[in-house]
Design an enzyme around this catalytic site. Sequence first.
Site, PDB file in Angstrom:
ATOM      1  N   HIS A 160       0.844  -1.199   0.000  1.00 45.11           N
ATOM      2  CA  HIS A 160       0.000   0.000   0.000  1.00 45.11           C
ATOM      3  C   HIS A 160       0.874   1.241   0.000  1.00 45.11           C
ATOM      4  O   HIS A 160       2.103   1.131  -0.061  1.00 45.11           O
ATOM      5  CB  HIS A 160      -0.982  -0.027   1.183  1.00 45.11           C
ATOM      6  CG  HIS A 160      -0.369   0.085   2.543  1.00 45.11           C
ATOM      7  ND1 HIS A 160       0.629  -0.752   2.997  1.00 45.11           N
ATOM      8  CD2 HIS A 160      -0.600   0.952   3.564  1.00 45.11           C
ATOM      9  CE1 HIS A 160       0.956  -0.425   4.236  1.00 45.11           C
ATOM     10  NE2 HIS A 160       0.231   0.619   4.606  1.00 45.11           N
ATOM     11  N   HIS A 170       1.117   3.997   2.189  1.00 43.73           N
ATOM     12  CA  HIS A 170       1.549   4.777   3.354  1.00 43.73           C
ATOM     13  C   HIS A 170       3.060   5.039   3.255  1.00 43.73           C
ATOM     14  O   HIS A 170       3.808   4.207   2.736  1.00 43.73           O
ATOM     15  CB  HIS A 170       1.224   4.029   4.661  1.00 43.73           C
ATOM     16  CG  HIS A 170      -0.164   4.280   5.157  1.00 43.73           C
ATOM     17  ND1 HIS A 170      -0.874   3.363   5.887  1.00 43.73           N
ATOM     18  CD2 HIS A 170      -0.967   5.369   5.030  1.00 43.73           C
ATOM     19  CE1 HIS A 170      -2.069   3.869   6.181  1.00 43.73           C
ATOM     20  NE2 HIS A 170      -2.150   5.079   5.671  1.00 43.73           N
ATOM     21  N   ASP A 195       5.543   4.888   5.231  1.00 42.37           N
ATOM     22  CA  ASP A 195       6.516   3.928   5.773  1.00 42.37           C
ATOM     23  C   ASP A 195       6.677   2.691   4.895  1.00 42.37           C
ATOM     24  O   ASP A 195       7.447   1.782   5.226  1.00 42.37           O
ATOM     25  CB  ASP A 195       6.172   3.538   7.227  1.00 42.37           C
ATOM     26  CG  ASP A 195       4.768   3.002   7.397  1.00 42.37           C
ATOM     27  OD1 ASP A 195       3.817   3.600   6.856  1.00 42.37           O
ATOM     28  OD2 ASP A 195       4.607   1.972   8.074  1.00 42.37           O
ATOM     29  N   HIS A 196       5.967   2.671   3.749  1.00 45.51           N
ATOM     30  CA  HIS A 196       6.109   1.561   2.803  1.00 45.51           C
ATOM     31  C   HIS A 196       6.627   2.021   1.434  1.00 45.51           C
ATOM     32  O   HIS A 196       6.942   1.183   0.588  1.00 45.51           O
ATOM     33  CB  HIS A 196       4.772   0.820   2.643  1.00 45.51           C
ATOM     34  CG  HIS A 196       4.301   0.236   3.939  1.00 45.51           C
ATOM     35  ND1 HIS A 196       4.359  -1.112   4.234  1.00 45.51           N
ATOM     36  CD2 HIS A 196       3.822   0.840   5.066  1.00 45.51           C
ATOM     37  CE1 HIS A 196       3.926  -1.314   5.466  1.00 45.51           C
ATOM     38  NE2 HIS A 196       3.591  -0.139   5.995  1.00 45.51           N
ATOM     39  N   HIS A 234      -7.253  -2.116   6.603  1.00 44.75           N
ATOM     40  CA  HIS A 234      -6.315  -1.078   7.006  1.00 44.75           C
ATOM     41  C   HIS A 234      -6.933   0.279   6.668  1.00 44.75           C
ATOM     42  O   HIS A 234      -7.983   0.336   6.034  1.00 44.75           O
ATOM     43  CB  HIS A 234      -4.981  -1.321   6.266  1.00 44.75           C
ATOM     44  CG  HIS A 234      -3.841  -0.525   6.790  1.00 44.75           C
ATOM     45  ND1 HIS A 234      -3.543  -0.428   8.121  1.00 44.75           N
ATOM     46  CD2 HIS A 234      -2.896   0.227   6.154  1.00 44.75           C
ATOM     47  CE1 HIS A 234      -2.476   0.352   8.273  1.00 44.75           C
ATOM     48  NE2 HIS A 234      -2.080   0.762   7.092  1.00 44.75           N
TER      49      HIS A 234
HETATM   50 ZN   LIG Z   1       2.921   0.687   7.834  1.00 49.94          ZN
HETATM   51 ZN   LIG Z   2      -0.137   1.428   6.601  1.00 51.36          ZN
END
Ligand SMILES: [Zn+2]
Ligand SMILES: [Zn+2]
Length: 244
Positions: free
Chosen positions: A60, A62, A64-65, A136
Site C-alpha cells: 500500500h 503509506h 513507511d512503505h 487497514h
Molecule cells: Zn505501515
Molecule cells: Zn499502513
Amino acid sequence: MRVTFLGTGSAMPTGERFQTGVLVQEDGRTLLIDCGSGVLHRLQQSGVGYEAVSTVLLTHHHLDHVSDLLPLMKARWLAGEDHLEIVGPRGTKGLVDGLLEVHEYMQGKLELQVREVVAGEFSVGGFDVEAYETRHSLRCLAYRFGDRFTFSGDSEAFAGLANFADGSAILLHDCSFPDDVDVSNHPTPSQLGAELADVELGRVYLTHLYPHTDGRHAEMRDSVTAHYDGDVRFAEDLQTVSIE
Ligand SMILES: [Zn+2]
Ligand SMILES: [Zn+2]
C-alpha cells in the site's frame, strides 16, 4: 526460497528498526516488497544491493512503505541500472506520477513500468503471487507465495486474512502494538493470536513494530500464543529465513 526482513519497523522510529521492506529471492530472481525509509540502506547492508532489485511490489501507499522508492530510483539511475518495475494496488500509477512531478529532475531518467493489481493471482518478477485485500486505513494487499511465504502488509487481524495465510511455511504479520494500546487498522497480539487459532502455519514472524513494543516482546508473544499454539518469533532487520 529466501526471505530477508530488511525493515521491521513502522512509521515511528525505534532507533533499531527501519521501515517496511522484505526481500524475496529464489533461483536468481529477486523481488522487493515495500520500500520504506531505510530500506535502500538495508539493501546495501544485506549484500544484495539496489542494483539487483528491478521489481518492487507495494502492499500500500503509506509513507513507511514507499519513502525510499524515489531514492531507489535515483540510486539505480546513478548506477546505470536504468529500469524499474513498480507493482502495487490501485493508485500506484498516481503515486509514481506524483513523486516524479515533485522531483521533476527524475523524470525520464529510468525506464519505468508501473502496474496496478487487485486481489487474486498474478505474476511479478517471475514469482506467482496471490493477493488479498487487508483491513487497514488505506487500501492494502497481503501477498502469498505458494505454500511458502505470506506477508500480511498492514492489517487488522481477521479470519479472512488468517485463512488466506493458512498452510504457509512462514507468515510475516503486522503486530504493531502491545495489548494495552488502543488501536485500529493494526492488530494487537491477542487479536492476532485469536484469529490464527485455527490455522496451520510453519512459523509466524511479528513485524511492523512501533517503539511501544520495545522491551515487551515476551509479553506480546505470550499474548499471541495464549490463543495460537505455534512457533511465534519477532522479525529483526536483516534476518534471512530459508524456506524449503
Ligand atoms: Zn505501515
Ligand atoms: Zn499502513
